[in-house]
Design a protein around this motif. Structure first.
Motif, PDB file in Angstrom:
ATOM      1  N   TYR A  37       0.855  -1.174   0.000  1.00 38.34           N
ATOM      2  CA  TYR A  37       0.000   0.000   0.000  1.00 38.34           C
ATOM      3  C   TYR A  37       0.901   1.237   0.000  1.00 38.34           C
ATOM      4  O   TYR A  37       1.924   1.279   0.693  1.00 38.34           O
ATOM      5  CB  TYR A  37      -0.902   0.045   1.242  1.00 38.34           C
ATOM      6  N   THR A  38       0.523   2.245  -0.767  1.00 34.60           N
ATOM      7  CA  THR A  38       1.257   3.506  -0.750  1.00 34.60           C
ATOM      8  C   THR A  38       0.341   4.614  -1.244  1.00 34.60           C
ATOM      9  O   THR A  38      -0.701   4.359  -1.866  1.00 34.60           O
ATOM     10  CB  THR A  38       2.540   3.429  -1.606  1.00 34.60           C
ATOM     11  N   SER A  39       0.718   5.856  -0.986  1.00 33.08           N
ATOM     12  CA  SER A  39      -0.067   6.999  -1.453  1.00 33.08           C
ATOM     13  C   SER A  39       0.857   8.199  -1.581  1.00 33.08           C
ATOM     14  O   SER A  39       2.004   8.191  -1.102  1.00 33.08           O
ATOM     15  CB  SER A  39      -1.216   7.311  -0.484  1.00 33.08           C
ATOM     16  N   GLY A  40       0.354   9.242  -2.238  1.00 34.57           N
ATOM     17  CA  GLY A  40       1.143  10.448  -2.427  1.00 34.57           C
ATOM     18  C   GLY A  40       0.421  11.415  -3.320  1.00 34.57           C
ATOM     19  O   GLY A  40      -0.809  11.330  -3.493  1.00 34.57           O
ATOM     20  N   ASN A  41       1.150  12.353  -3.923  1.00 32.66           N
ATOM     21  CA  ASN A  41       0.533  13.284  -4.868  1.00 32.66           C
ATOM     22  C   ASN A  41       1.501  13.585  -5.996  1.00 32.66           C
ATOM     23  O   ASN A  41       2.708  13.362  -5.893  1.00 32.66           O
ATOM     24  CB  ASN A  41       0.068  14.562  -4.168  1.00 32.66           C
ATOM     25  N   VAL A  42       0.927  14.093  -7.095  1.00 29.99           N
ATOM     26  CA  VAL A  42       1.688  14.424  -8.287  1.00 29.99           C
ATOM     27  C   VAL A  42       1.261  15.812  -8.752  1.00 29.99           C
ATOM     28  O   VAL A  42       0.084  16.185  -8.605  1.00 29.99           O
ATOM     29  CB  VAL A  42       1.480  13.363  -9.395  1.00 29.99           C
ATOM     30  N   THR A  43       2.196  16.593  -9.281  1.00 34.46           N
ATOM     31  CA  THR A  43       1.899  17.932  -9.779  1.00 34.46           C
ATOM     32  C   THR A  43       2.202  18.006 -11.268  1.00 34.46           C
ATOM     33  O   THR A  43       2.882  17.151 -11.824  1.00 34.46           O
ATOM     34  CB  THR A  43       2.731  18.990  -9.031  1.00 34.46           C
ATOM     35  N   SER A  44       1.720  19.068 -11.903  1.00 40.50           N
ATOM     36  CA  SER A  44       1.845  19.190 -13.358  1.00 40.50           C
ATOM     37  C   SER A  44       3.288  19.396 -13.801  1.00 40.50           C
ATOM     38  O   SER A  44       3.630  19.112 -14.951  1.00 40.50           O
ATOM     39  CB  SER A  44       0.982  20.349 -13.870  1.00 40.50           C
ATOM     40  N   ASP A  45       4.150  19.890 -12.911  1.00 38.11           N
ATOM     41  CA  ASP A  45       5.526  20.160 -13.320  1.00 38.11           C
ATOM     42  C   ASP A  45       6.513  19.094 -12.855  1.00 38.11           C
ATOM     43  O   ASP A  45       7.721  19.275 -12.954  1.00 38.11           O
ATOM     44  CB  ASP A  45       5.986  21.539 -12.833  1.00 38.11           C
TER      45      ASP A  45
END
Length: 444
Positions: free
Chosen positions: A57-65
């Motif tokens: 299991y893992t999680s996080g975030n991603v941005t456009s740049d």
């Protein structure tokens, strides 16, 4: 059947949550699988991944740049037909994303599970014939991997070769051409493998599933002396189309297109450099056509078909060319064209040269409105290198081939009414990869 459609020209899913289900089947010289996630959103996009079969299991975030590369445990690779519960679920808080599965030097475009209510779902495996046994390991297999997305999914399976599979801890021998019925659950995996070509293997389900198809180490053409892992995620037939366009691959002297029919009495007309060949094929049958580096093609069919494009291995391009083992990529149908895509090249592998083939429908062709955006820089594609693709002496589309760097980038039409498609691909020492940009989505 009620179909979910989109008011914006972005990849599939729903506005608040997009779900991907997928898995990995084995390849020679196995290394750890990974994911590349990119987004067009101006705000951070949250993601979470679960693979309960291996307690990951893992999680996080991603941005456009900045893309996110997630290394997954090797225990998620389905090594044999007795391996089950190796499914992976990725949930993202936006539909403006692109997800690429990566396994060493091969990639595949991950397709979101489409919001379709009622009816049944129809999929077909697509692969290539085996290489001669004297050339490679006789265990290198044509492969189809089915991943369940919901519990109590009824799966009706008709294989094109005799195989042995395991479903719900029971091992079953399947006879080619006979339909078998099984029940699979969420994130359960069913691996179908054969040393012979599984193209046309039919999967019918009452709930959506994910189907990954290809080959553990295939030669293209089959008598050439190089092999590579081929994999695509196959969309259901509701996302197939009737009109396709293809262009040659950079640095290759030839390539192959494979056209797979979903229904009987499918008439396929292939126009290459304005010359027509016609075929009448049945459900599960395919047409293979090898083309030269000068041939641009239009594929028109009377019923829905799936089209893949295969690059040839390095030895087919000359014994001194060490660049580019085979690759296989989906070709977008015109009903999947859009005005804006974000994409990523294969990441973190030295020695690759990357390219993009862009195709624009003739009625939307304005080369001065098309831009490649990378690192905040807009690169105009207003060039005299665009090539017309003709049918009966009428130009139906234009294509251009562009060399690109290892990037996360976007390609846009400044006029959002103008539609196009693109394939990103690349070659290195003894390797090649390729994927369509964007995602497949149902249109109203």
């Amino acid at each position: 059947m009620e179909l979910h459609s989109h008011t914006q020209p972005y990849p599939g899913g729903i506005s608040t949550k997009t779900n991907y289900y997928f898995g990995y089947f084995p390849k020679r010289n196995q290394q750890g699988p990974s994911l590349i996630i990119t987004t067009l959103e101006s705000q951070p996009v949250n993601y979470s991944i679960e693979a309960p079969g291996v307690r990951y299991y893992t999680s996080g975030n991603v941005t456009s740049d900045n893309e996110v590369i997630i290394n997954l445990p090797t225990t998620l690779i389905t090594l044999s037909h007795t391996d089950q519960d190796k499914g992976i679920h990725l949930m993202i808080s936006s539909d403006r994303v692109t997800v690429i599965g990566q396994n060493l030097a091969q990639t595949f475009l991950c397709l979101p599970i489409t919001n379709v209510c009622g009816g049944e779902f129809l999929y077909y495996g697509i692969s290539v014939p085996r290489a001669p046994f004297g050339e490679f390991n006789s265990n290198d297999s044509s492969s189809v991997l089915v991943v369940g997305t919901e519990d109590n999914t009824i799966m009706k399976l008709t294989v094109t070769q005799p195989v042995t599979i395991s479903v719900s801890n029971s091992t079953v021998d399947l006879t080619a051409g006979i339909q078998y019925s099984f029940v699979i659950n969420r994130l359960q995996t069913v691996l179908i493998r054969s040393v012979d070509d599984l193209t046309g293997t039919k999967i019918v389900t009452d709930k959506p599933v994910s189907v990954l198809s290809g080959h553990q180490c295939a030669s293209v053409p089959k008598n050439s002396g190089s092999c590579e892992y081929l994999i695509v995620q196959v969309p259901p037939t509701t996302l197939w189309g009737r009109v396709y366009y293809t262009a040659p691959l950079a640095t290759r002297r030839s390539y192959t297109i494979k056209v797979l029919a979903a229904y009987n009495s499918t008439v396929v007309d292939i126009y290459c450099n304005n010359t027509r060949e016609s075929y009448n094929i049945r459900e599960g049958e395919s047409v293979n056509k090898t083309l030269s580096l000068q041939e641009y093609c239009a594929i028109n069919s009377s019923k829905e078909v799936l089209v893949v494009q295969l690059s040839h291995g390095r030895q087919d391009d000359g014994v001194d060319n060490i660049y580019g083992d085979p690759m296989m990529t989906l070709v977008p149908a015109t009903n999947q064209y859009s005005s804006k895509f974000q994409f990523s090249t294969l990441q973190g592998r030295a020695g690759y040269t990357h390219y993009m083939n862009i195709i624009v429908l003739a009625q939307y062709y304005q080369s001065d409105t098309i831009y490649l955006i990378s690192g905040g820089v807009n690169r105009s594609l207003d060039t005299n290198q665009w090539v017309p693709i003709m049918v009966n002496n009428v130009t139906e589309a234009y294509s251009v081939q562009v060399m690109i760097s290892e990037v996360v980038a976007a390609i846009i039409q400044s006029n959002i009414q103008n539609l196009m498609s693109a394939i990103v691909y690349g070659f290195a020492n003894y390797h090649g990869y390729g994927d369509p940009v964007g995602n497949y989505t149902i249109t109203a």
